[in-house]
Design an enzyme around this catalytic site. Sequence first.
Site: not given
Length: 198
Positions: A46, A48, A76
């Site tokens: 992801h 991040e 998330c």
Amino acid sequence: MDRAIVLARQAMDSGDGPVGCVIVKDGLVLGEGRNTVCTTRDPTAHGEMNAIKDVAQRRGDAALAGATLYTSMEPCPMCGWAILNCRIGTVVLGARHVDFHTRELGTYSLEALAGMTGRPLELITGVREAECRDLRYTALEQAVRAQSAVQLSSHGIAPGTSASAGCAVTRDSATGVRRLFRGWWSDLLGVFRRRPRD
């Protein structure tokens, strides 16, 4: 947030989810990342997570107390925990999961995760929200179209053509195509019904 949105567009253009992330401290960019889940076939890649890894590789550690993370999409739970674990102090969000009414995350929010852990986190929301939300809607619409093309192909129909234009359609495949279009149309209508009017 400008750079995070640029990274999100790059991710979407590459076939990945439209998420870009930049980590800043004292006015300096420490690291950045974008979603690469599809292109790397890594479900943990992801935006991040990739930004945190980028910082760790550049600095030799991921201790980020006092840093600010800018992201085009709310992190998330996996990314949220990584952010909290690195002690990032502030997260600046574009779009939020709750805006999309998706089933996979239910009522999840980053502030709820931070509250469960008791870790301090300043959250700034709504930064370029409409632009970030539109990126996500565009990606969802593209995903629906791509899935429809795959399903059409599995029924022997080339996307962009009609069955009457020379494709042999059996009774079973015609029934399957009708089901496909009902599902595709329902998915597409769902995306547009949830899309806020600006």
